[in-house]
Every structure is written in structure tokens, then in C-alpha cells.
Design a protein around this motif. Structure first.
Motif, PDB file in Angstrom:
ATOM      1  N   LYS A  13      -5.905   1.359  -6.132  1.00  0.00           N
ATOM      2  CA  LYS A  13      -4.596   0.512  -5.541  1.00  0.00           C
ATOM      3  C   LYS A  13      -4.593  -0.726  -6.351  1.00  0.00           C
ATOM      4  CE  LYS A  13      -7.181   0.368  -1.591  1.00  0.00           C
ATOM      5  NZ  LYS A  13      -8.264   1.295  -2.163  1.00  0.00           N
ATOM      6  N   THR A  14      -5.602  -1.157  -6.555  1.00  0.00           N
ATOM      7  CA  THR A  14      -5.292  -2.775  -7.185  1.00  0.00           C
ATOM      8  C   THR A  14      -4.663  -2.681  -8.482  1.00  0.00           C
ATOM      9  OG1 THR A  14      -7.564  -3.503  -5.962  1.00  0.00           O
ATOM     10  CG2 THR A  14      -6.572  -4.948  -7.771  1.00  0.00           C
ATOM     11  N   SER A  15      -5.086  -1.580  -9.363  1.00  0.00           N
ATOM     12  CA  SER A  15      -4.700  -1.673 -10.487  1.00  0.00           C
ATOM     13  C   SER A  15      -3.238  -1.214 -10.546  1.00  0.00           C
ATOM     14  CB  SER A  15      -5.265  -0.246 -11.237  1.00  0.00           C
ATOM     15  OG  SER A  15      -6.516  -0.301 -11.505  1.00  0.00           O
ATOM     16  N   LEU A  29      -0.750  -9.252  -3.097  1.00  0.00           N
ATOM     17  CA  LEU A  29      -1.444  -9.649  -2.114  1.00  0.00           C
ATOM     18  C   LEU A  29      -2.638  -8.682  -2.029  1.00  0.00           C
ATOM     19  CD1 LEU A  29       0.352 -11.122   0.766  1.00  0.00           C
ATOM     20  CD2 LEU A  29      -1.172 -12.426  -0.668  1.00  0.00           C
ATOM     21  N   ASN A  30      -3.896  -9.020  -2.021  1.00  0.00           N
ATOM     22  CA  ASN A  30      -5.068  -8.307  -1.915  1.00  0.00           C
ATOM     23  C   ASN A  30      -5.536  -8.555  -0.490  1.00  0.00           C
ATOM     24  OD1 ASN A  30      -7.696  -7.375  -1.797  1.00  0.00           O
ATOM     25  ND2 ASN A  30      -7.540  -6.774  -3.980  1.00  0.00           N
ATOM     26  N   LEU A  31      -5.327  -7.633   0.380  1.00  0.00           N
ATOM     27  CA  LEU A  31      -5.612  -7.719   1.807  1.00  0.00           C
ATOM     28  C   LEU A  31      -7.277  -8.029   2.004  1.00  0.00           C
ATOM     29  CD1 LEU A  31      -4.555  -8.309   4.511  1.00  0.00           C
ATOM     30  CD2 LEU A  31      -4.459  -5.900   4.893  1.00  0.00           C
ATOM     31  N   LEU A  72       1.269  -5.314  -0.959  1.00  0.00           N
ATOM     32  CA  LEU A  72       0.156  -5.599  -0.282  1.00  0.00           C
ATOM     33  C   LEU A  72      -0.713  -4.360  -0.837  1.00  0.00           C
ATOM     34  CD1 LEU A  72       0.700  -6.273   3.509  1.00  0.00           C
ATOM     35  CD2 LEU A  72      -1.046  -7.251   2.084  1.00  0.00           C
ATOM     36  N   ASP A  73      -1.971  -4.668  -1.033  1.00  0.00           N
ATOM     37  CA  ASP A  73      -2.995  -3.660  -1.373  1.00  0.00           C
ATOM     38  C   ASP A  73      -4.130  -3.643  -0.459  1.00  0.00           C
ATOM     39  OD1 ASP A  73      -5.640  -2.797  -2.685  1.00  0.00           O
ATOM     40  OD2 ASP A  73      -5.243  -4.362  -4.491  1.00  0.00           O
ATOM     41  N   THR A  74      -4.352  -2.347   0.372  1.00  0.00           N
ATOM     42  CA  THR A  74      -5.079  -2.138   1.276  1.00  0.00           C
ATOM     43  C   THR A  74      -5.562  -0.870   1.543  1.00  0.00           C
ATOM     44  OG1 THR A  74      -5.524  -3.053   3.596  1.00  0.00           O
ATOM     45  CG2 THR A  74      -3.463  -2.021   3.123  1.00  0.00           C
TER      46      THR A  74
END
Ligand SMILES: Nc1ncnc2c1ncn2[C@@H]1O[C@H](COP(=O)(O)OP(=O)(O)OP(=O)(O)O)[C@@H](O)[C@H]1O
Ligand SMILES: [Mg+2]
Length: 183
Positions: A13-15, A29-31, A72-74
Motif C-alpha cells: 500500500k505505502t509503496s 496521507l498514511n492513516l 489515503l493509505d490504510t
């Protein structure tokens, strides 16, 4: 409207979300980080060594701060207010490869097993469909794709309806082949 990149821990997800942010100019945005910074948790699960997300407070917070120009990364989809989101991409990964990735990260065996089972069952996908509705959710099988290739699939899907249709929920199913990984 904001885009959401969701999936089991370790799927990428983050990558993918960071690269998508660079390609689109949307703010990343990293939740998980926001939850810790703003204390949007209900407690700490000692056994899992993880915060228990207060999803209602998290939704309220995001309703205030989201401008609809975010990625949004979650992995906690229920923590995102549906009214701010146009599309949710749930990243999927072959569970054997997910297990290797989580081992490489040094995760404890129990946590690896939990996450592998969640991926086999498609827990995040089901949560996303229940929370956002089927029309706004699609899934991307990232197995064998580079981060750039995954981002390209997402950009193509956003640009063309017929590509989005191929990513409808149900297009990835690990259960038949990998049910033996469930304990
Ligand atoms: N498409 C890919 N191909 C190969 N390796 C990848 C790919 N995407 C991510 N990775 C690697 O897999 C690991 C996990 O990726 P990442 O941190 O992006 O996952 P995540 O879903 O954000 O995990 P978490 O939920 O724990 O935050 C990293 O080491 C990353 O470099
Ligand atoms: Mg991450």
C-alpha cells in the motif's frame, strides 16, 4: 474526491500510494501515522502490539481534514468517511508471496499467519465493499507486478471505465488454491 489504497499489511500500500501521489500530485496521507499522531485509538492491544483504532473518531477527524485531493493509505477501511472518497483500490497479493514478505520483515509467526489468512479470505476487500459499496471498490492483483506497474493499472482504471470493470470485486480469489493456508 480522495482515493483510498487499501489491503492486508505488507501488500504494498505505502509503496504504491506514495508513487501514485507523485504521479497525480495528490497529497499522500498514511492513516496509521495520523492515528498515532492524533491519538485516534481506543487503546493498545498488547498481544498484537498494535493500536486499536477508534474508527468513529477517525472518520470524524478525516471528515474535517480531507480536501478530496488526497491518496489515503490504510488497512482499516472503516476509519475512512465514505462521503469523501471516489474510489477504493484494494491491493491483493498471492498469499505465499505475502508470507515471504512478512517473514523478510521479521514479523512474529502468529502475526504472519493472521495476515496470510486475512489475505486468503479477502477480509479487507469484504470490509471495503461493506463500507463503501461495490461500485466504488476494485481490486488489483499486484502479484508479479512492480510498484510502477501497479500504479499504471490504477491510472489506467481511473482513465477508462472498461479497465475499471475488469477490477470489480470478485476478480481475485485465493480461496480455491490456498485454502490449505487457513488453520
Ligand atoms: N510491487 C512490489 N513488488 C515487490 N516488492 C514490493 C512491491 N510493493 C511493495 N514491495 C515491498 O514489500 C514490502 C511491503 O511494502 P509496503 O510497506 O509498501 O506495504 P504496506 O502494505 O504499506 O504494509 P503495511 O500495511 O505494513 O504498512 C516493502 O519491503 C516493499 O519494498
Ligand atoms: Mg504501509
Amino acid at each position: 474526491m480522495a482515493l483510498v489504497i487499501a489491503g492486508t499489511p505488507g501488500v504494498g500500500k505505502t509503496s504504491v500510494a506514495q508513487r501514485l501521489s507523485q504521479r497525480t500530485g495528490r497529497r499522500y496521507l498514511n492513516l496509521a501515522n495520523l492515528i498515532v499522531e492524533n491519538q485516534l485509538y481506543a487503546g493498545f492491544d498488547e498481544e498484537r502490539k498494535a493500536y486499536v483504532v477508534d474508527t468513529r473518531r477517525c472518520r470524524e477527524y478525516l471528515s474535517q481534514v480531507l480536501t478530496c485531493r488526497e491518496v489515503l493509505d490504510t488497512h482499516v477501511v472503516e476509519a475512512v468517511p465514505p462521503s469523501k472518497v471516489s474510489q477504493v483500490f484494494v491491493l491483493r497479493l498471492n498469499p505465499i508471496q505475502l508470507r515471504e514478505r512478512l517473514r523478510a520483515r521479521g514479523y512474529p509467526e502468529r502475526k504472519i499467519q493472521e495476515n496470510v489468512e486475512a489475505e486468503v479470505l479477502g477480509v479487507v476487500l469484504v470490509d471495503a465493499v461493506n463500507h463503501f459499496g461495490e461500485e466504488r471498490v476494485c481490486e488489483v492483483d499486484t502479484t508479479g507486478l512492480s510498484v510502477d506497474e501497479v500504479v499504471q493499472v490504477i491510472l489506467d482504471a481511473l482513465a477508462r471505465e472498461e479497465i475499471m470493470k475488469n477490477l470489480r470485486p470478485g476478480s481475485v480469489d485465493w480461496l480455491e488454491k490456498y485454502h490449505h493456508l487457513l488453520h
